[in-house]
Design a protein around this motif. Structure first.
Motif, PDB file in Angstrom:
ATOM      1  N   TYR A   1      -9.469   2.326  -1.168  1.00  0.00           N
ATOM      2  CA  TYR A   1      -9.235   3.757  -1.026  1.00  0.00           C
ATOM      3  C   TYR A   1      -7.883   3.941  -0.348  1.00  0.00           C
ATOM      4  O   TYR A   1      -7.656   3.432   0.755  1.00  0.00           O
ATOM      5  CB  TYR A   1     -10.345   4.394  -0.182  1.00  0.00           C
ATOM      6  CG  TYR A   1     -10.123   5.873   0.044  1.00  0.00           C
ATOM      7  CD1 TYR A   1     -10.508   6.796  -0.918  1.00  0.00           C
ATOM      8  CD2 TYR A   1      -9.520   6.327   1.209  1.00  0.00           C
ATOM      9  CE1 TYR A   1     -10.295   8.149  -0.721  1.00  0.00           C
ATOM     10  CE2 TYR A   1      -9.311   7.684   1.407  1.00  0.00           C
ATOM     11  CZ  TYR A   1      -9.697   8.579   0.442  1.00  0.00           C
ATOM     12  OH  TYR A   1      -9.477   9.927   0.638  1.00  0.00           O
ATOM     13  N   GLU A   2      -6.986   4.658  -1.037  1.00  0.00           N
ATOM     14  CA  GLU A   2      -5.621   4.816  -0.552  1.00  0.00           C
ATOM     15  C   GLU A   2      -5.254   6.296  -0.493  1.00  0.00           C
ATOM     16  O   GLU A   2      -5.531   7.030  -1.426  1.00  0.00           O
ATOM     17  CB  GLU A   2      -4.639   4.124  -1.499  1.00  0.00           C
ATOM     18  CG  GLU A   2      -5.022   2.698  -1.859  1.00  0.00           C
ATOM     19  CD  GLU A   2      -4.203   2.142  -3.014  1.00  0.00           C
ATOM     20  OE1 GLU A   2      -2.968   2.344  -3.031  1.00  0.00           O
ATOM     21  OE2 GLU A   2      -4.799   1.519  -3.901  1.00  0.00           O
ATOM     22  N   GLU A   3      -4.608   6.705   0.593  1.00  0.00           N
ATOM     23  CA  GLU A   3      -4.069   8.060   0.708  1.00  0.00           C
ATOM     24  C   GLU A   3      -2.591   7.947   1.066  1.00  0.00           C
ATOM     25  O   GLU A   3      -2.225   7.196   1.969  1.00  0.00           O
ATOM     26  CB  GLU A   3      -4.765   8.849   1.814  1.00  0.00           C
ATOM     27  CG  GLU A   3      -6.163   9.288   1.503  1.00  0.00           C
ATOM     28  CD  GLU A   3      -6.745  10.144   2.618  1.00  0.00           C
ATOM     29  OE1 GLU A   3      -6.048  11.024   3.157  1.00  0.00           O
ATOM     30  OE2 GLU A   3      -7.916   9.894   2.967  1.00  0.00           O
ATOM     31  N   TYR A   4      -1.773   8.715   0.348  1.00  0.00           N
ATOM     32  CA  TYR A   4      -0.326   8.704   0.567  1.00  0.00           C
ATOM     33  C   TYR A   4       0.184  10.127   0.764  1.00  0.00           C
ATOM     34  O   TYR A   4      -0.397  11.080   0.256  1.00  0.00           O
ATOM     35  CB  TYR A   4       0.394   8.067  -0.629  1.00  0.00           C
ATOM     36  CG  TYR A   4       0.023   6.621  -0.824  1.00  0.00           C
ATOM     37  CD1 TYR A   4       0.685   5.620  -0.131  1.00  0.00           C
ATOM     38  CD2 TYR A   4      -1.006   6.264  -1.681  1.00  0.00           C
ATOM     39  CE1 TYR A   4       0.329   4.286  -0.292  1.00  0.00           C
ATOM     40  CE2 TYR A   4      -1.365   4.935  -1.849  1.00  0.00           C
ATOM     41  CZ  TYR A   4      -0.691   3.956  -1.152  1.00  0.00           C
ATOM     42  OH  TYR A   4      -1.038   2.643  -1.305  1.00  0.00           O
ATOM     43  N   LYS A   5       1.306  10.248   1.457  1.00  0.00           N
ATOM     44  CA  LYS A   5       1.910  11.559   1.705  1.00  0.00           C
ATOM     45  C   LYS A   5       2.335  12.254   0.413  1.00  0.00           C
ATOM     46  O   LYS A   5       2.224  13.466   0.298  1.00  0.00           O
ATOM     47  CB  LYS A   5       3.129  11.424   2.626  1.00  0.00           C
ATOM     48  CG  LYS A   5       2.787  11.059   4.041  1.00  0.00           C
ATOM     49  CD  LYS A   5       4.044  10.960   4.888  1.00  0.00           C
ATOM     50  CE  LYS A   5       3.691  10.556   6.308  1.00  0.00           C
ATOM     51  NZ  LYS A   5       4.895  10.395   7.140  1.00  0.00           N
TER      52      LYS A   5
ATOM     53  N   ILE B   1      -8.437   2.059 -11.971  1.00  0.00           N
ATOM     54  CA  ILE B   1      -7.619   2.762 -10.984  1.00  0.00           C
ATOM     55  C   ILE B   1      -7.578   4.253 -11.341  1.00  0.00           C
ATOM     56  O   ILE B   1      -7.232   4.595 -12.473  1.00  0.00           O
ATOM     57  CB  ILE B   1      -6.193   2.180 -10.920  1.00  0.00           C
ATOM     58  CG1 ILE B   1      -6.279   0.699 -10.563  1.00  0.00           C
ATOM     59  CG2 ILE B   1      -5.336   2.943  -9.931  1.00  0.00           C
ATOM     60  CD1 ILE B   1      -4.979  -0.055 -10.715  1.00  0.00           C
ATOM     61  N   GLU B   2      -7.937   5.077 -10.369  1.00  0.00           N
ATOM     62  CA  GLU B   2      -7.900   6.521 -10.558  1.00  0.00           C
ATOM     63  C   GLU B   2      -7.010   7.138  -9.494  1.00  0.00           C
ATOM     64  O   GLU B   2      -7.056   6.740  -8.334  1.00  0.00           O
ATOM     65  CB  GLU B   2      -9.294   7.124 -10.449  1.00  0.00           C
ATOM     66  CG  GLU B   2     -10.243   6.630 -11.533  1.00  0.00           C
ATOM     67  CD  GLU B   2     -11.615   7.253 -11.402  1.00  0.00           C
ATOM     68  OE1 GLU B   2     -11.757   8.435 -11.767  1.00  0.00           O
ATOM     69  OE2 GLU B   2     -12.516   6.554 -10.907  1.00  0.00           O
ATOM     70  N   THR B   3      -6.193   8.124  -9.902  1.00  0.00           N
ATOM     71  CA  THR B   3      -5.303   8.812  -8.978  1.00  0.00           C
ATOM     72  C   THR B   3      -5.668  10.291  -8.945  1.00  0.00           C
ATOM     73  O   THR B   3      -5.883  10.909  -9.988  1.00  0.00           O
ATOM     74  CB  THR B   3      -3.830   8.645  -9.416  1.00  0.00           C
ATOM     75  OG1 THR B   3      -3.535   7.245  -9.507  1.00  0.00           O
ATOM     76  CG2 THR B   3      -2.877   9.280  -8.415  1.00  0.00           C
TER      77      THR B   3
ATOM     78  N   VAL C   1      -4.282  10.563  -3.616  1.00  0.00           N
ATOM     79  CA  VAL C   1      -5.346   9.607  -3.333  1.00  0.00           C
ATOM     80  C   VAL C   1      -5.496   8.680  -4.526  1.00  0.00           C
ATOM     81  O   VAL C   1      -5.467   9.126  -5.679  1.00  0.00           O
ATOM     82  CB  VAL C   1      -6.687  10.330  -3.051  1.00  0.00           C
ATOM     83  CG1 VAL C   1      -7.825   9.332  -2.935  1.00  0.00           C
ATOM     84  CG2 VAL C   1      -6.585  11.184  -1.799  1.00  0.00           C
ATOM     85  N   ILE C   2      -5.653   7.400  -4.261  1.00  0.00           N
ATOM     86  CA  ILE C   2      -5.894   6.397  -5.298  1.00  0.00           C
ATOM     87  C   ILE C   2      -7.180   5.664  -4.937  1.00  0.00           C
ATOM     88  O   ILE C   2      -7.381   5.284  -3.778  1.00  0.00           O
ATOM     89  CB  ILE C   2      -4.727   5.393  -5.402  1.00  0.00           C
ATOM     90  CG1 ILE C   2      -3.441   6.108  -5.815  1.00  0.00           C
ATOM     91  CG2 ILE C   2      -5.072   4.265  -6.386  1.00  0.00           C
ATOM     92  CD1 ILE C   2      -2.213   5.225  -5.792  1.00  0.00           C
ATOM     93  N   ILE C   3      -8.031   5.474  -5.935  1.00  0.00           N
ATOM     94  CA  ILE C   3      -9.226   4.660  -5.762  1.00  0.00           C
ATOM     95  C   ILE C   3      -9.175   3.565  -6.821  1.00  0.00           C
ATOM     96  O   ILE C   3      -9.123   3.852  -8.018  1.00  0.00           O
ATOM     97  CB  ILE C   3     -10.517   5.483  -5.904  1.00  0.00           C
ATOM     98  CG1 ILE C   3     -10.556   6.566  -4.827  1.00  0.00           C
ATOM     99  CG2 ILE C   3     -11.739   4.567  -5.802  1.00  0.00           C
ATOM    100  CD1 ILE C   3     -11.715   7.524  -4.954  1.00  0.00           C
ATOM    101  N   ALA C   4      -9.163   2.328  -6.371  1.00  0.00           N
ATOM    102  CA  ALA C   4      -9.137   1.175  -7.272  1.00  0.00           C
ATOM    103  C   ALA C   4     -10.446   0.415  -7.132  1.00  0.00           C
ATOM    104  O   ALA C   4     -10.913   0.173  -6.010  1.00  0.00           O
ATOM    105  CB  ALA C   4      -7.963   0.264  -6.930  1.00  0.00           C
ATOM    106  N   GLN C   5     -11.051   0.076  -8.261  1.00  0.00           N
ATOM    107  CA  GLN C   5     -12.280  -0.714  -8.256  1.00  0.00           C
ATOM    108  C   GLN C   5     -11.955  -2.107  -8.761  1.00  0.00           C
ATOM    109  O   GLN C   5     -11.371  -2.273  -9.837  1.00  0.00           O
ATOM    110  CB  GLN C   5     -13.341  -0.078  -9.143  1.00  0.00           C
ATOM    111  CG  GLN C   5     -14.641  -0.843  -9.140  1.00  0.00           C
ATOM    112  CD  GLN C   5     -15.708  -0.199 -10.016  1.00  0.00           C
ATOM    113  OE1 GLN C   5     -15.492   0.823 -10.645  1.00  0.00           O
ATOM    114  NE2 GLN C   5     -16.871  -0.817 -10.050  1.00  0.00           N
TER     115      GLN C   5
END
Length: 92
Positions: free
Chosen positions: A54-58, A89-91, A4-8
Motif C-alpha cells: 500500500y503506497e501513498e504519494y503526494k 497494480i491499481e492506482t 494511492v497505489i495498491i500492488a498485489q
C-alpha cells in the motif's frame, strides 16, 4: 493531488523469506522518499504467500521519482523471479 497505489504480489511458498528480506529494505527506503506519504507491506490473512503493498504519494511526480529510484529497480529485479504470477497494480 495525492495518489494511492495498491500492488498485489503472490510469492512462491518456498521463497517468502527471501522476498521479505528484499521487501524490508524496499519499505524502509521508500518511506524515506520526500514524496512518499506511506509505504506498507501487508500480508493476506488467508494466504501466507500473498502480499499487498500500500503506497501513498503526494503527487504524480513523487510516483515517477519512486519508480526511477535505484531501490525500486533493485527490488523489481530481485523479487520478480520469486513471484508465481505477474503483480496486480491499481492506482487511485
Amino acid at each position: 493531488m495525492k495518489k494511492v497505489i495498491i500492488a498485489q504480489l503472490s510469492v512462491q511458498e518456498n521463497k517468502v523469506n527471501i522476498f521479505l528480506d528484499h521487501a524490508k529494505i524496499m519499505v524502509a527506503k521508500s518511506n524515506e522518499e520526500a514524496g512518499c506519504l506511506t509505504y506498507k507491506l501487508l500480508n493476506d490473512f488467508d494466504k501466507e504467500n500473498d502480499f499487498f503493498i500500500y503506497e501513498e504519494y503526494k503527487n504524480e511526480k513523487a510516483i515517477a521519482d519512486h519508480n526511477a529510484s535505484g531501490h525500486f529497480k533493485e527490488f523489481l529485479n530481485s523479487v520478480m523471479p520469486l513471484l508465481t504470477k505477474k503483480p496486480t497494480i491499481e492506482t487511485f
